[in-house]
Each structure stands twice: as C-alpha cells, then as structure tokens.
Design a protein around this motif. Structure first.
Motif, PDB file in Angstrom:
ATOM      1  N   ALA A  28       4.784   9.374  -1.898  1.00 37.88           N
ATOM      2  CA  ALA A  28       4.779   8.587  -0.938  1.00 37.88           C
ATOM      3  C   ALA A  28       6.174   7.951  -0.547  1.00 37.88           C
ATOM      4  O   ALA A  28       6.404   8.007   0.774  1.00 37.88           O
ATOM      5  CB  ALA A  28       4.272   7.262  -1.602  1.00 37.88           C
ATOM      6  N   TRP A  31       6.881  10.726   2.214  1.00 34.44           N
ATOM      7  CA  TRP A  31       6.315  10.564   3.378  1.00 34.44           C
ATOM      8  C   TRP A  31       7.065   9.453   4.071  1.00 34.44           C
ATOM      9  O   TRP A  31       7.165   9.464   5.333  1.00 34.44           O
ATOM     10  CB  TRP A  31       4.854  10.075   3.076  1.00 34.44           C
ATOM     11  CG  TRP A  31       4.326   9.413   4.146  1.00 34.44           C
ATOM     12  CD1 TRP A  31       3.752   9.993   5.287  1.00 34.44           C
ATOM     13  CD2 TRP A  31       4.182   7.885   4.336  1.00 34.44           C
ATOM     14  NE1 TRP A  31       3.180   9.015   6.111  1.00 34.44           N
ATOM     15  CE2 TRP A  31       3.404   7.900   5.368  1.00 34.44           C
ATOM     16  CE3 TRP A  31       4.332   6.900   3.508  1.00 34.44           C
ATOM     17  CZ2 TRP A  31       2.936   6.457   6.066  1.00 34.44           C
ATOM     18  CZ3 TRP A  31       4.033   5.803   3.771  1.00 34.44           C
ATOM     19  CH2 TRP A  31       3.422   5.540   5.133  1.00 34.44           C
ATOM     20  N   LEU A  32       7.738   8.481   3.382  1.00 29.78           N
ATOM     21  CA  LEU A  32       8.041   7.271   3.900  1.00 29.78           C
ATOM     22  C   LEU A  32       9.534   7.427   4.535  1.00 29.78           C
ATOM     23  O   LEU A  32       9.908   7.220   5.797  1.00 29.78           O
ATOM     24  CB  LEU A  32       8.094   6.170   3.114  1.00 29.78           C
ATOM     25  CG  LEU A  32       8.739   4.790   3.534  1.00 29.78           C
ATOM     26  CD1 LEU A  32       8.071   4.318   4.882  1.00 29.78           C
ATOM     27  CD2 LEU A  32       8.925   3.683   2.691  1.00 29.78           C
ATOM     28  N   ARG A 194       7.309  -2.518   5.093  1.00 28.16           N
ATOM     29  CA  ARG A 194       6.710  -1.548   5.916  1.00 28.16           C
ATOM     30  C   ARG A 194       6.844  -0.321   5.175  1.00 28.16           C
ATOM     31  O   ARG A 194       7.579   0.408   4.905  1.00 28.16           O
ATOM     32  CB  ARG A 194       7.258  -1.397   7.192  1.00 28.16           C
ATOM     33  CG  ARG A 194       6.570  -0.302   8.187  1.00 28.16           C
ATOM     34  CD  ARG A 194       7.224  -0.134   9.659  1.00 28.16           C
ATOM     35  NE  ARG A 194       6.637   0.910  10.202  1.00 28.16           N
ATOM     36  CZ  ARG A 194       7.319   1.384  11.266  1.00 28.16           C
ATOM     37  NH1 ARG A 194       8.288   0.932  11.745  1.00 28.16           N
ATOM     38  NH2 ARG A 194       6.719   2.326  11.910  1.00 28.16           N
ATOM     39  N   GLY A 195       5.476   0.332   4.846  1.00 31.75           N
ATOM     40  CA  GLY A 195       5.445   1.701   3.956  1.00 31.75           C
ATOM     41  C   GLY A 195       5.838   1.595   2.653  1.00 31.75           C
ATOM     42  O   GLY A 195       5.234   2.378   1.880  1.00 31.75           O
ATOM     43  N   GLU A 197       4.843  -0.935   0.693  1.00 36.62           N
ATOM     44  CA  GLU A 197       3.412  -1.224   0.171  1.00 36.62           C
ATOM     45  C   GLU A 197       2.879  -0.185  -0.340  1.00 36.62           C
ATOM     46  O   GLU A 197       2.350  -0.267  -1.548  1.00 36.62           O
ATOM     47  CB  GLU A 197       2.740  -1.908   1.386  1.00 36.62           C
ATOM     48  CG  GLU A 197       3.355  -3.302   2.101  1.00 36.62           C
ATOM     49  CD  GLU A 197       2.739  -3.377   3.431  1.00 36.62           C
ATOM     50  OE1 GLU A 197       2.362  -4.585   3.706  1.00 36.62           O
ATOM     51  OE2 GLU A 197       2.437  -2.424   4.046  1.00 36.62           O
ATOM     52  N   TRP A 198       2.645   1.028   0.470  1.00 40.13           N
ATOM     53  CA  TRP A 198       2.067   2.208  -0.097  1.00 40.13           C
ATOM     54  C   TRP A 198       2.785   2.991  -1.232  1.00 40.13           C
ATOM     55  O   TRP A 198       2.296   3.454  -2.179  1.00 40.13           O
ATOM     56  CB  TRP A 198       1.760   3.060   1.101  1.00 40.13           C
ATOM     57  CG  TRP A 198       0.915   2.701   2.171  1.00 40.13           C
ATOM     58  CD1 TRP A 198       1.317   2.026   3.249  1.00 40.13           C
ATOM     59  CD2 TRP A 198      -0.577   2.234   2.065  1.00 40.13           C
ATOM     60  NE1 TRP A 198       0.363   1.577   4.004  1.00 40.13           N
ATOM     61  CE2 TRP A 198      -0.921   1.753   3.119  1.00 40.13           C
ATOM     62  CE3 TRP A 198      -1.415   2.695   1.022  1.00 40.13           C
ATOM     63  CZ2 TRP A 198      -2.294   1.330   3.296  1.00 40.13           C
ATOM     64  CZ3 TRP A 198      -2.722   2.257   1.318  1.00 40.13           C
ATOM     65  CH2 TRP A 198      -3.064   1.625   2.504  1.00 40.13           C
ATOM     66  N   VAL A 199       4.136   2.960  -0.945  1.00 37.81           N
ATOM     67  CA  VAL A 199       4.848   3.405  -2.336  1.00 37.81           C
ATOM     68  C   VAL A 199       4.682   2.606  -3.577  1.00 37.81           C
ATOM     69  O   VAL A 199       4.313   3.483  -4.615  1.00 37.81           O
ATOM     70  CB  VAL A 199       6.387   3.251  -1.809  1.00 37.81           C
ATOM     71  CG1 VAL A 199       7.146   3.764  -3.195  1.00 37.81           C
ATOM     72  CG2 VAL A 199       6.660   4.148  -0.759  1.00 37.81           C
ATOM     73  N   ASN A 200       4.609   1.427  -3.436  1.00 37.89           N
ATOM     74  CA  ASN A 200       4.226   0.467  -4.720  1.00 37.89           C
ATOM     75  C   ASN A 200       2.728   0.696  -5.253  1.00 37.89           C
ATOM     76  O   ASN A 200       2.735   1.012  -6.331  1.00 37.89           O
ATOM     77  CB  ASN A 200       4.508  -1.009  -4.360  1.00 37.89           C
ATOM     78  CG  ASN A 200       5.856  -1.593  -4.575  1.00 37.89           C
ATOM     79  OD1 ASN A 200       6.167  -1.636  -5.593  1.00 37.89           O
ATOM     80  ND2 ASN A 200       6.495  -1.487  -3.321  1.00 37.89           N
ATOM     81  N   LEU A 201       1.860   0.792  -4.182  1.00 43.46           N
ATOM     82  CA  LEU A 201       0.560   1.325  -4.651  1.00 43.46           C
ATOM     83  C   LEU A 201       0.354   2.532  -5.406  1.00 43.46           C
ATOM     84  O   LEU A 201      -0.472   2.757  -6.403  1.00 43.46           O
ATOM     85  CB  LEU A 201      -0.443   1.262  -3.569  1.00 43.46           C
ATOM     86  CG  LEU A 201      -0.724  -0.237  -3.002  1.00 43.46           C
ATOM     87  CD1 LEU A 201      -1.430  -0.158  -1.857  1.00 43.46           C
ATOM     88  CD2 LEU A 201      -1.267  -1.201  -3.983  1.00 43.46           C
ATOM     89  N   ALA A 202       1.399   3.719  -4.888  1.00 37.29           N
ATOM     90  CA  ALA A 202       1.213   4.982  -5.496  1.00 37.29           C
ATOM     91  C   ALA A 202       1.810   4.727  -6.927  1.00 37.29           C
ATOM     92  O   ALA A 202       1.366   5.611  -7.700  1.00 37.29           O
ATOM     93  CB  ALA A 202       2.129   5.711  -4.580  1.00 37.29           C
ATOM     94  N   LEU A 252       4.638  -6.038  -3.478  1.00 35.99           N
ATOM     95  CA  LEU A 252       4.407  -4.914  -2.724  1.00 35.99           C
ATOM     96  C   LEU A 252       5.765  -4.855  -2.099  1.00 35.99           C
ATOM     97  O   LEU A 252       5.811  -3.863  -0.693  1.00 35.99           O
ATOM     98  CB  LEU A 252       3.284  -5.110  -1.809  1.00 35.99           C
ATOM     99  CG  LEU A 252       1.871  -5.070  -2.548  1.00 35.99           C
ATOM    100  CD1 LEU A 252       0.870  -5.049  -1.458  1.00 35.99           C
ATOM    101  CD2 LEU A 252       1.519  -3.982  -3.357  1.00 35.99           C
TER     102      LEU A 252
END
Length: 328
Positions: A28, A31-32, A194-195, A197-202, A252
């Motif tokens: 993640a 990707w970011l 921004r973005g 959030e997805w790193v934290n969820l990963a 997040l």
C-alpha cells in the motif's frame, strides 16, 4: 528451560511471520509513494545487517545466528516504513545504525534491549534532522530514477513534490474549519490522510494475520487504539478551526496502525503479562494523542513508545501486585 536452538528457531519463525505481515502495508505504501519506501527498505536493511555483523565481530561472537534470526530485518523494515520516502540516504543509514548499536547491542543484543530499536533510531533522526523528516512526498509523485536522484542528491529535483502531511496540516491550522481543510488540502482524504487511510487499513490486515497466528496478543493493540479513540472523542470539538480531529481521523492517519500492531507488540522492550500489555497500549495511545495535539511533532508514536518502554518495569510490578491474593 528450552534449548537455545529451539528458542532461536521460534524467534526466527516469529520474525518471518512479522515480515510477511508487513507486506500488505508495504504494498500500500508502494502504491501511494512509489519507489521511495523500497529504497528506504534496501538502505535500512543493508545498514542494519552490516552493523549487526560488525558489532558481533567486535564482540568476538559468530554473526551467523544473529543475522539469520530476522530481528535486524524486522527493525529495518519498521524503520523504513516510518521514515519519509525519498529521505536522504545518510539519514536512513544513520537511523538504522543507531537502532542496531544503541537500541540493541549496547544492552547485550536480542532479548535484552529495554527500548524498541526501530523507534530509538527514528527518534534520533526526528530530533537531530527535523527538516528532512518533514519532507513527505505527494502521492504517486516520483519514478525510480527521479527517486534515486533525490535520495542520493544527484541532479535536478522535480518541483512541488513534497507536501505537509494531514497530521501536520491539522496541527498548524489556525483559521480553516475541518470541512475546509478536507476540501481544499490535498493531504486529506475521506477520513484521514489521503491514501494513508488505505495504508493504515493494510496494516490492520497484517495485524489480524499476526493475531490469528498468535504471534502477538490483542492486549497492546486494543489498549492503544481504544485509548486513542476515547481521548480524541473526548477532545473532539466538531469541525471548527480549533478542532484537533475526529477519532476516525486519528485512527487512519500517520503510523497509527503500524504502531498498534507492529511496533508496540515488540516482545522484548514491551511487557510480558497481558494486563501490563494492555496498560502499555493505553499509555502509548494517550501519549500519541498528546504529542500530536500539543507537542512539537505531528505523529509522536516513536516518543510515546520510548516513554512507555521506561514504564514497563513499573507496569509489571503494578499488575503483579494487583493479582496477588490478599493475605488474611
């Protein structure tokens, strides 16, 4: 007492699982931010393994078992994920070398360190080199050749490739409402950074894997996330310009989930008993919020962890005293 090779095998297996669990977060982050995180990882791992081998040679001990147990690679990976992508090469090497020498081997090596090595290395560069530690790149902003040029200080750098993080933007905000910040600042996403959030969820996904494999227990992560949620809820004053951010924003943004599942669960510098682990996590969550909101650093997890490392003996004594039956 188990044989030493059995203990080493268990440590090696645990470190392999931890590295495997970081993969969702690493992907993640790649990707970011692009290649910067991988460059950090290569530099940190190289420095950590080289320093580990050199120190073991100076101590006249065989470096093989220590290099193969995976603990140095785990510290390097956590440090690489916590450092800004595309930070100068010497900063990454300095942080990794300091983590190995002063965070690990100064106290006798693996199993004896009172402080989290990765966080000690991170704290060093946060204090001594504050400016490059604020240079976080814009999402999807740099290819590999440009990234290498920046890391090694070669050639012309692209314009406007860095931006303040969401945590830093919120901390220095004095006039805009939260709605205006989220609408007009590219660092903010739907709920947090921004973005990010997805790193934290990963990292949550990786943490769930470690919990399922019983590499870590739930006590420290739940303590940290619950205390961070509660204090941010109690101190949340809506969307005004003086708002400190919603609970979801704090969960997040930054390195919250990396800290909750991979940093504070480090078994050597953290507590042993379940009750002490829970209190340890609570303390890290509270200190993280206090440093983010009123301190001089936008995230604060490194300092929160190191401060709570100092409290581990007291936490263990407190929990043990509460569990002892009262004498008639």
């Amino acid at each position: 007492m188990p044989a030493l090779d059995v203990v080493d095998d268990r440590l090696q297996q645990a470190m392999k699982l931890v590295l495997l669990a970081t993969l969702p977060g690493m992907l993640a982050a790649f990707w970011l931010y692009g290649w910067g995180m991988l460059i950090n990882l290569v530099l940190a791992a190289t420095a950590a393994l080289a320093v580990e081998a050199a120190v073991m040679h100076l101590r006249q001990r065989p470096p093989g078992p220590t290099l193969s147990d995976g603990s140095a690679l785990v510290s390097a990976a956590l440090l690489a994920l916590a450092l800004p992508p595309y930070c100068p090469w010497w900063l990454t090497l300095s942080a990794a070398a300091f983590a190995m020498v002063f965070g690990k081997h100064l106290y006798g090596g693996v199993g004896l360190n009172p402080f989290n090595p990765a966080m000690l290395g991170l704290a060093l560069v946060l204090v001594t080199f504050p400016y490059p530690m604020t240079l976080w790149p814009s999402p999807h902003g740099m290819d590999l050749p440009s990234g290498l040029q920046h890391v090694f200080g070669i050639g012309q750098m692209p314009d406007a490739w860095v931006q303040a993080t969401a945590l830093d933007s919120l901390r220095i905000n004095k006039s805009l409402t939260i709605d205006e910040l989220f609408a007009g600042n590219p660092a903010f996403g739907h709920f947090g950074g921004r973005g990010v959030e997805w790193v934290n969820l990963a990292f949550v996904a990786g943490g769930m894997f470690l919990l399922q494999r019983k590499v870590i227990s739930w006590h420290a992560p739940v303590g940290m996330l619950a205390s961070l949620f509660i204090i941010s809820l109690l101190c949340w004053n809506g969307s005004g310009s003086d708002s400190h951010g919603s609970p979801l924003f704090h969960l997040l943004s930054g390195a919250t989930m990396l800290g909750a599942f991979f940093i504070i669960t480090e078994p050597v510098s953290g507590p042993r008993s379940p009750g002490a682990k829970l209190l340890f996590g609570v303390g890290v969550g509270l200190l993280t919020y206090l440093i983010r909101t009123w301190g001089g650093y936008p995230d604060g997890i490194a300092f929160a962890v190191l401060l709570m490392n100092l409290c581990v003996p007291a936490l263990e004594r407190f929990v043990a005293a509460r569990q002892q039956p009262e004498t008639p």
